[in-house]
Write a protein that holds these residues in place. Structure first.
Motif, short mmCIF file in Angstrom:
data_model
loop_
_atom_site.label_atom_id
_atom_site.label_comp_id
_atom_site.label_asym_id
_atom_site.label_seq_id
_atom_site.Cartn_x
_atom_site.Cartn_y
_atom_site.Cartn_z
N VAL A 57 -53.89 88.68 11.50
CA VAL A 57 -53.62 87.70 12.55
C VAL A 57 -53.48 88.42 13.88
O VAL A 57 -53.34 89.65 13.93
CB VAL A 57 -52.32 86.89 12.26
N HIS A 58 -53.54 87.66 14.97
CA HIS A 58 -53.45 88.28 16.30
C HIS A 58 -52.02 88.64 16.67
O HIS A 58 -51.78 89.56 17.45
CB HIS A 58 -54.03 87.34 17.35
N ARG A 59 -51.04 87.87 16.14
CA ARG A 59 -49.64 88.13 16.47
C ARG A 59 -48.77 87.59 15.34
O ARG A 59 -49.18 86.67 14.61
CB ARG A 59 -49.25 87.47 17.80
N LEU A 60 -47.60 88.17 15.21
CA LEU A 60 -46.62 87.67 14.26
C LEU A 60 -45.60 86.81 15.00
O LEU A 60 -45.20 87.15 16.12
CB LEU A 60 -45.90 88.83 13.57
N PRO A 61 -45.16 85.71 14.40
CA PRO A 61 -44.14 84.89 15.06
C PRO A 61 -42.80 85.61 15.09
O PRO A 61 -42.35 86.11 14.06
CB PRO A 61 -44.09 83.63 14.19
N LYS A 62 -42.19 85.67 16.27
CA LYS A 62 -40.95 86.41 16.43
C LYS A 62 -39.98 85.64 17.30
O LYS A 62 -40.37 84.80 18.10
CB LYS A 62 -41.21 87.77 17.09
N PRO A 76 -44.59 79.86 20.40
CA PRO A 76 -44.77 78.85 19.35
C PRO A 76 -46.17 78.84 18.74
O PRO A 76 -46.34 78.51 17.57
CB PRO A 76 -44.47 77.53 20.07
N SER A 77 -47.19 79.22 19.52
CA SER A 77 -48.56 79.18 18.99
C SER A 77 -48.77 80.18 17.85
O SER A 77 -49.70 80.04 17.06
CB SER A 77 -49.57 79.46 20.11
N SER A 78 -47.88 81.18 17.75
CA SER A 78 -48.03 82.16 16.68
C SER A 78 -47.83 81.53 15.31
O SER A 78 -48.46 81.94 14.33
CB SER A 78 -47.05 83.32 16.89
#
Length: 647
Positions: free
Chosen positions: A592-597, A626-628
């Motif tokens: 994925v491009h980013r992890l939700p944090k 939020p998009s993550s």
């Protein structure tokens, strides 16, 4: 660690820790001499008081006096107390101890003008600006109890904290600044106050030029105008006499639902523990520069941006920016050079973000980092790959240490000030003074070396830890003390090796059960992070009809990686099979491009798991992007896995 221990202090830790367990009153009584008391405690510890006992009973003191007045009185008023550095606005400011004392006195005068007195609560909803630190210390000066809520926190969450703390006054700012946007705080505060049942008598608003706020007549007051009103008389605002057992602040733990869980921090025990930690753990002396790259909304910011460095007479760095993007992955190194930082404390996720953008650490070479002696990591598990990456490129000890909002300071670490121990990569070190850490099975029985279990701390907790939750003693007992009688339950899982070094593998709910085998997702994350193309990762357990749970790994690839993601995903699956074995049943790796944090950098594994298991979930109040989570849901759906919608 790679650094050589200081030979004259190499053997001090075992004796010091042993004394803190065998003679806690003697140990902490000696440590208490490092702070100033109006009246000495009549008892260092009284087991009959509170939920599990109270520290420094009968002692009278004031935190603000110890953090500011005593240093000015000692002739060190011209030493910088704060270096404020805001790459998101371009602003920089140096505040000396004398200047800070003057500003804190003025703001304390404002609070007194508004009727705030000893024991009253004040909610602070502010960005990373010097005035936020002034606000915390002004409350401490007059004996008020502050509750800092992360700036930009969602209105409903802010309202719940206002209702729980019932503040007389709210101190806020017009806005916060993010790298690519301005977050207007005042509309969020206004909405929170329409939701909340409790109404503060006044809100004092610090206007920032990036977005000034409208003020509601009869409730809202302009910070600058109030400051000017009391400035001439504020010198008379001296420190209130506060009991050591009085609350200094309430800090609400993130991610709570229903009634908020407000961690109470007492006055005397917190001062003594933090003052010991600055030299014993961090090896930072008065006059040196300490930088905790956190936010005052979190416990790290309370303890190691504000209180501990100032109690120790250090200079603290107040940084309003990000590890990358303000303007690049070299900003940490620029700050270290500019302010001659001796020790940096940050989260592993910040290092991973820097490593992702600058894998070879080339930007480090642009700066003089010779003053930096030690890098400390905490906030979530420091994977060995990141620790080795930082150690190799910086050439200094990288100390992973472990603690919680509830404890207020480190449970375990590498006590550099006592002589750095030879801590193994992947370990969070050894227990700090006052902490007897045991590994227990589900029945509360001790397990042997290298066996996974629940990590618990034998009561009483040392000074600095929470004595209870705000007006919820019974909830405190049920949440922390009931499962393992005689112990505080950390809700973290891990093991101790034969040398007594502690390995934190994740929260107890991060131990997954795969066909009867208890496996650590943290151990799998170590394997994923070791892949040369992986910048950061997260492993969650997802429901499986046959095995109960199976692991699913999410990876973010390093900048510049041109290979096909599915090729790397296949290599990762094979790597886990090789390192851990088929028992892990690891077959799902997703790039994925980013992890939700959260904004503090903690990965939202619990929410990711709910999405994967098609359970109802709510958008976390502290989420950074939020998009993550939408990307996680889409990636799972593309693999034919369940997808839930936000409740």
């Amino acid at each position: 660690m790679s650094a050589e221990p200081r030979s004259d202090r190499a053997s001090r830790y075992p004796a010091i820790h042993a004394r803190s367990i065998d003679d806690p009153e003697g140990f902490w009584g000696d440590a208490a001499r490092a702070v100033e008391w109006i009246a000495e405690p009549r008892a260092i510890f009284d087991p009959a008081l509170g939920v599990y006992g109270r520290w420094f009973v009968g002692g009278l003191t004031n935190v603000c006096h110890n953090a500011l007045d005593r240093h000015v009185d000692a002739g060190r008023g011209q030493q910088p107390a704060i270096y404020y550095d805001s790459p998101v606005t371009g602003a920089k400011r140096t505040v000396t101890y004398s200047e800070m004392l003057r500003e804190v006195r003025i703001l304390a005068g404002v609070l007194r003008e508004l009727g705030v007195g000893k024991g009253d609560r004040v909610v602070i909803y502010m960005p990373m600006i010097p005035e936020a630190v002034f606000a915390m210390l002004a409350c401490a000066r007059i004996g008020a109890v502050h509750s800092v809520v992360f700036g930009g926190f969602a209105a409903a969450e802010l309202a719940s904290r206002i209702d729980d703390a019932r503040p007389k006054v709210v101190l806020s700012a017009s806005c916060g600044i993010e790298p690519n946007r301005i977050v207007a705080y005042k509309p969020l505060l206004d909405l929170a106050l329409t939701i909340a049942k409790h109404a503060p008598s006044a809100c004092v608003i610090f206007q920032r030029p990036e977005a000034e706020a409208g003020l509601k007549e009869g409730r809202d007051l302009d910070w600058a105008a109030m400051r000017e009103k009391v400035a001439t008389s504020a010198r008379g605002v001296e420190c209130a006499t506060v009991s050591a057992t009085d609350p200094l602040y309430i800090l609400y733990t993130s991610g709570t639902t229903g009634k908020p869980k407000g961690v109470v921090r007492d006055t005397g025990g917190y001062m003594v523990a933090l003052r010991w930690s600055m030299e014993g753990l961090y090896d930072v002396k008065p006059g040196e520069v300490f930088w905790s790259a956190s936010d005052i909304g979190w416990v790290v910011g309370h303890s190691y941006i504000v209180y501990a460095p100032l109690l120790a007479g250090c200079t603290t760095v107040l940084f309003e920016g990000k590890p990358v993007g303000t303007p690049d992955a070299g900003v940490f190194w620029r700050v270290i050079e500019e302010y001659k930082v001796s020790a940096l404390f940050t989260a592993p996720t910040a290092l991973r973000a820097i490593k992702k953008e600058d894998p070879e650490g080339l930007l480090m070479k642009d700066y003089d980092l010779s003053t930096l002696r030690t890098l400390f990591l905490a906030g979530e598990r420091a994977d060995p790959d990141t620790v080795v990456w930082a150690e190799t490129r910086l050439g200094i000890p990288v100390v992973d240490h472990w603690w919680q909002t509830e404890t207020g300071w480190a449970i375990a670490g590498n006590p550099v000030g006592l002589g750095a121990l030879d801590v193994k990569v992947g370990s969070t070190g050894v227990p700090m003074p006052g902490y007897q850490v045991d590994i227990l099975d589900e029945g509360g029985h001790h397990v042997g070396p290298n066996r996974m279990g629940s990590i618990a701390i034998k009561l009483p907790l040392p000074p600095g830890c929470l004595p209870t939750l705000w007006q919820q003693d019974e909830r405190f007992r049920e949440s922390y003390l009931a499962e393992f009688p005689g112990y505080y339950k950390t809700a973290d899982a891990g093991f101790c090796d034969a040398d007594g070094q502690l390995f934190i593998m994740g929260r107890t709910d991060d131990i997954i059960n795969v066909a009867g085998h208890r496996l650590s997702t943290g151990g799998m994350e170590e394997v994923l992070a070791s892949h040369p193309d992986v910048a950061e990762c997260a492993v969650i357990g997802i429901h499986d009809e046959l095995k109960g749970e199976v692991p699913c790994g999410f990876v973010v690839l390093k900048a510049g990686v041109a290979r096909a993601p599915n090729e790397i995903e296949g290599e990762i699956v094979a790597l886990v099979r090789e390192r851990i074995g088929p028992v892990a049943a690891f077959r799902i790796a997703i790039a994925v491009h980013r992890l939700p944090k959260t904004r503090s950098g903690k990965i939202l594994r619990g929410t990711m798991k709910k999405i994967a298991d098609a359970e109802p979930w709510n958008m976390p109040a502290t989420i950074d992007d939020p998009s993550s989570l939408d990307e996680i849901a889409a990636a799972l759906s593309a693999r034919g896995l369940p997808k839930a919608s936000a409740a």
